[in-house]
Design an enzyme around this catalytic site. Structure first.
Site, short mmCIF file in Angstrom:
data_model
loop_
_atom_site.label_atom_id
_atom_site.label_comp_id
_atom_site.label_asym_id
_atom_site.label_seq_id
_atom_site.Cartn_x
_atom_site.Cartn_y
_atom_site.Cartn_z
N CYS A 165 0.74 -0.83 -0.24
CA CYS A 165 -0.21 -0.19 -0.19
C CYS A 165 0.44 1.43 -0.44
O CYS A 165 0.34 1.77 0.22
CB CYS A 165 -0.71 0.49 1.34
SG CYS A 165 -0.04 -0.33 2.94
N HIS A 223 8.93 -5.36 1.90
CA HIS A 223 9.15 -5.21 0.60
C HIS A 223 10.23 -5.46 -0.51
O HIS A 223 10.27 -4.37 -1.11
CB HIS A 223 8.26 -3.66 0.62
CG HIS A 223 7.61 -3.25 1.70
ND1 HIS A 223 6.67 -3.12 1.42
CD2 HIS A 223 7.12 -2.97 3.22
CE1 HIS A 223 5.27 -3.41 2.58
NE2 HIS A 223 6.01 -2.59 3.42
N HIS A 244 7.52 -8.39 8.54
CA HIS A 244 6.47 -9.07 8.39
C HIS A 244 6.69 -10.04 7.13
O HIS A 244 5.80 -9.84 6.06
CB HIS A 244 5.21 -8.20 8.07
CG HIS A 244 5.06 -7.62 6.87
ND1 HIS A 244 6.09 -7.21 5.86
CD2 HIS A 244 5.23 -5.92 6.59
CE1 HIS A 244 5.92 -6.50 5.07
NE2 HIS A 244 5.44 -5.35 5.19
N ALA A 248 4.59 -8.94 0.94
CA ALA A 248 5.33 -8.24 0.48
C ALA A 248 7.12 -8.56 -0.19
O ALA A 248 8.10 -7.66 0.52
CB ALA A 248 5.22 -6.92 1.89
N ASP A 281 -2.23 -12.11 13.17
CA ASP A 281 -3.64 -11.49 13.31
C ASP A 281 -5.28 -12.23 12.72
O ASP A 281 -5.60 -12.26 12.31
CB ASP A 281 -3.84 -10.27 12.85
CG ASP A 281 -3.91 -10.12 11.25
OD1 ASP A 281 -3.57 -11.13 10.43
OD2 ASP A 281 -3.67 -8.56 10.87
N GLY A 282 -3.93 -13.59 12.23
CA GLY A 282 -5.72 -14.39 11.41
C GLY A 282 -5.49 -13.96 9.78
O GLY A 282 -6.02 -13.95 9.53
N HIS A 284 -3.46 -11.13 8.22
CA HIS A 284 -2.07 -10.88 7.03
C HIS A 284 -1.60 -12.64 6.95
O HIS A 284 -0.91 -12.92 5.91
CB HIS A 284 -0.96 -10.15 8.20
CG HIS A 284 -1.66 -8.46 7.75
ND1 HIS A 284 -2.52 -8.09 8.42
CD2 HIS A 284 -0.46 -7.79 7.17
CE1 HIS A 284 -2.41 -7.12 8.24
NE2 HIS A 284 -1.01 -6.74 7.47
N ASP A 306 1.74 -4.12 13.22
CA ASP A 306 1.69 -3.20 11.82
C ASP A 306 -0.33 -2.53 11.87
O ASP A 306 -0.44 -2.25 10.61
CB ASP A 306 1.92 -4.26 10.73
CG ASP A 306 1.86 -3.73 9.51
OD1 ASP A 306 2.40 -2.28 9.43
OD2 ASP A 306 1.31 -4.24 8.21
N ALA A 341 -3.74 -3.48 3.73
CA ALA A 341 -2.86 -1.86 4.25
C ALA A 341 -2.99 -2.41 5.78
O ALA A 341 -3.31 -1.07 6.16
CB ALA A 341 -3.83 -1.25 3.71
#
Length: 418
Positions: A165, A223, A244, A248, A281-282, A284, A306, A341
């Site tokens: 994003c 990223h 993360h 990405a 978080d279930g 991502h 995040d 995002a």
């Protein structure tokens, strides 16, 4: 004189200064698991009880009954884009307004058990960095809010193909011919920067990584469209983290596993360790992917939220830098796309979900939000553990990771209302 015996909801706990305080009836998070121990605190730091007994030969001024709760170091979030309506990548030409927003988030984080965080700024213009970074000075936690560990700059030196994003027009895909000059032009001073996320395949990236490491900045790869080779070169140059994991970056392929392959790379040694942020978080990261990461390289797992400005807010339209984000439940999507995002999950939620998805013990999940991020950033001599001499920043939680009370420098700064 006998100690004053208090409960965790006593109003006195918000005012304690130089008294000797003993926290009783708690399960203390140690490297070896949860231990039924006492914690001694004075002047904001954790004391060695042997010193109290054998050298000072004194009793506590105050004894606090923790009611059998878990006493964990305060949570540390290394990737937080904002929350409670505030976006750290948005600057409206008003230093005071920005600082007030930062303070609001820091204060609200205490209810989530977070006592230290890295305010995260996504890909932005040089003008924005030059305005924001001087306002992100590191600080310790207090009754005013969670401590600032220094900025996490997620961009702009990233892959355009894996920008997620991030605004495409602001992405910088080469650091050539002079990486240091480009970095200084884009960021200005590196003084308040704790972490930089960058793509290791970019031209000039290796020299940039070495420069950041020389300034004490933690480099995280992410990223990125990189294959495994550039990722390994980045680690050998001093990069210590993946941003993360799974998001990405190139998907895992058996002939070239990309950055995900760093989890089992032969280049990882005690001199070149690697941690990876993961958003549990279930949304991502699928539970199966969480299990793969956990069973492949549990030592490097660091929980990050995040979270974006929508954390703690209702569903609807929110901002992430210059981008418009639509939030429904735990899902945040870039306007007009299906691109995820950021998150709206709290750190306690991510801890609970990691336990549920992987079956890991609560001790492991808590260490992944405390000691490991502190070690990664090189601040474990002050934060992230309950060892002697550390700041008395800790959280009282139940077995479901429900935050009951948060303490900073030994003072209670948040109390849950029943």
């Amino acid at each position: 004189m006998l100690p004053r015996k208090l409960k965790i909801d006593s109003t006195e706990l918000a005012e304690i200064t130089n008294e000797l305080v003993q926290f009783l009836n708690c399960l203390v998070l140690r490297s070896g698991g949860l231990k039924k121990e006492h914690i001694w605190v004075r002047n904001g730091r954790i004391l060695d009880e042997r010193t109290v007994f054998f050298e000072e030969k004194t009793m506590a001024d105050v004894q606090i009954d923790c009611e059998g709760l878990i006493l964990s170091p305060g949570f540390i979030d290394l990737q937080l884009n904002g929350g409670f309506g505030i976006d750290f990548s948005t600057y409206n030409s008003d230093d005071k307004e920005y600082q007030e927003g930062l303070a609001l988030v820091a204060k609200q984080l205490l209810a989530h058990g977070v006592t230290s965080f890295s305010p995260t700024v996504i890909t932005s213009s040089p003008e924005t960095y030059h305005k924001i970074l001087p306002l992100l000075k590191p600080s310790n936690a207090s009754s005013e809010g969670a401590g600032n560990l220094g900025a996490h700059l997620e961009g702009p030196f990233i892959s355009a193909d894996k920008r997620g994003c991030h605004p495409e027009q602001l992405v910088i895909t080469s650091l050539s011919p002079n990486p240091v000059e480009i970095i200084e032009h884009v960021y200005g001073s590196t003084e308040n920067i704790a972490i930089v996320t960058m793509a290791p395949e970019l031209e000039g990236a290796q020299e940039a990584i070495e420069y950041f490491v020389s300034t004490g900045t933690t480099v995280s790869v992410g990223h990125s469209s990189a294959k495994l080779g550039p990722g390994e070169m980045a680690v050998l140059s001093g990069a210590k983290m993946i941003t993360h994991l799974f998001n990405a970056m190139q998907s895992y392929h058996h002939r070239d596993p990309g950055l995900i392959g760093l989890l089992t790379s032969s280049k990882l040694t005690p001199d070149h360790p690697l941690y990876y942020g993961i958003i549990s978080d279930g949304i991502h990261t699928h539970d199966s992917a969480l299990r793969i990461a956990y069973h492949t390289n549990s030592a490097g797992l660091v929980l990050v939220t995040d979270a974006i400005a929508a954390l703690g807010m209702s569903d609807g339209v929110h901002k992430l830098g210059t981008q418009t984000i639509h939030v429904k439940g735990l899902e945040a999507k870039l306007d007009g796309t299906n691109t995820t995002a950021g998150s709206v999950a709290s750190m306690p939620y991510c801890i609970r979900h990691l336990m549920k998805a992987t079956g890991c013990p609560i001790e492991f999940a808590l260490q992944s939000a405390t000691h490991k991020p502190a070690t990664l950033l090189g601040v474990s001599d002050e934060k992230g553990t309950l060892d002697v001499g550390r700041l008395a920043d800790f959280v009282l939680i139940d077995k479901n990771v429900t935050v009951k009370a948060t303490f900073c420098s030994g003072k209670r700064v948040f109390l849950a209302q029943d």
